[in-house]
Write an enzyme that holds these catalytic residues in place. Sequence first.
Site, short mmCIF file in Angstrom:
data_model
loop_
_atom_site.label_atom_id
_atom_site.label_comp_id
_atom_site.label_asym_id
_atom_site.label_seq_id
_atom_site.Cartn_x
_atom_site.Cartn_y
_atom_site.Cartn_z
N LYS A 1 0.81 -1.23 0.00
CA LYS A 1 0.00 0.00 0.00
C LYS A 1 0.84 1.28 0.00
CE LYS A 1 -4.19 -1.68 2.29
NZ LYS A 1 -5.16 -1.38 3.36
N ASP B 1 -10.07 3.14 2.15
CA ASP B 1 -10.30 2.55 3.48
C ASP B 1 -11.06 3.50 4.41
OD1 ASP B 1 -9.14 0.07 3.05
OD2 ASP B 1 -7.13 0.79 3.57
#
Length: 270
Positions: A68, A104
């Site tokens: 990420k 997220d």
Amino acid sequence: MINSNTSLYAVIGNPVFHSMSPVMHNSAFQYVGYDGVYTAFTVTDIESAVTGIRALGIRGVSVTIPHKVSVMKYLDDVDCAARAIGAVNTIINRDQMLIGYNSDGLGAVRALEEHTSLRGKTVAILGAGGAARAIGHAVMAEGGHVTLFNRTAEAGKKLAADLGADFCPLSDNRRLNCQVLINTTPVGMIPETEAMPIRAQWLEKDMIVMDIVYHPLKTRLLREAQRRGCITIDGLSMFVYQGAFQFELWTGKKAPVEVMRKAVLQELTS
Ligand code: ATR
């Protein structure tokens, strides 16, 4: 029917064998009649994987652990919220331009905003890892007042300072004083399902309590919260809504959230 016009999407990470994203996105593609297929690739070399996305014209990618952060430097652009969070979990390929986003925090916010607006609300976030960073950023962007509670003061203070939030040690024996509580720690996850990140007495009626743990779906924190008359949001909601953001970014269509949730639930219980 997969044919030569079908658009390809995938999750990249290591490991990815347990990922529920393929089932979730393929059900959504099918439901809205979108000509796409979503698969999973185990990736060790992230630079080569990004070259592959460009070379093969893969239309969209979910990025998971451990890539990420490292993926960011290989992209053409990174959206400002993802840049502030310091992590990308979503890529869209717009005419060979790879742009990174972070869904997220947005997923968590959307799950919460099914129940309440966050503007002006006092929000306690437990934990100071990557999930807390993404969620904290998104909650503050919606006008929530965040206090971070963390076991280790150093990590908690650092993230609180980065976000412009308040900090309180998790061990402080005091009330949370919040309207919304979000657990981003792994406490309560299988196999230690009787563990709770806070004392049950700290939960108060009418609080909105969200847990990002989804193994089990109903954590002890959520069970205790429900018993005390709180509104509870399980970890699947955040996962499904972050997926809904990706789906909408990639297809331009409204995500069939209920279909996605059902597909993941089925996968979890099969
Ligand atoms: P992620 O990136 O998925 O958010 P992480 O970076 O490992 O995960 O962060 C986990 C968070 O949960 C940390 O804030 C950690 O607290 P510390 O900073 O003190 O390590 C917190 N955490 C993990 N296990 C915990 C436990 N048993 N009790 C309280 N907090 C815990």
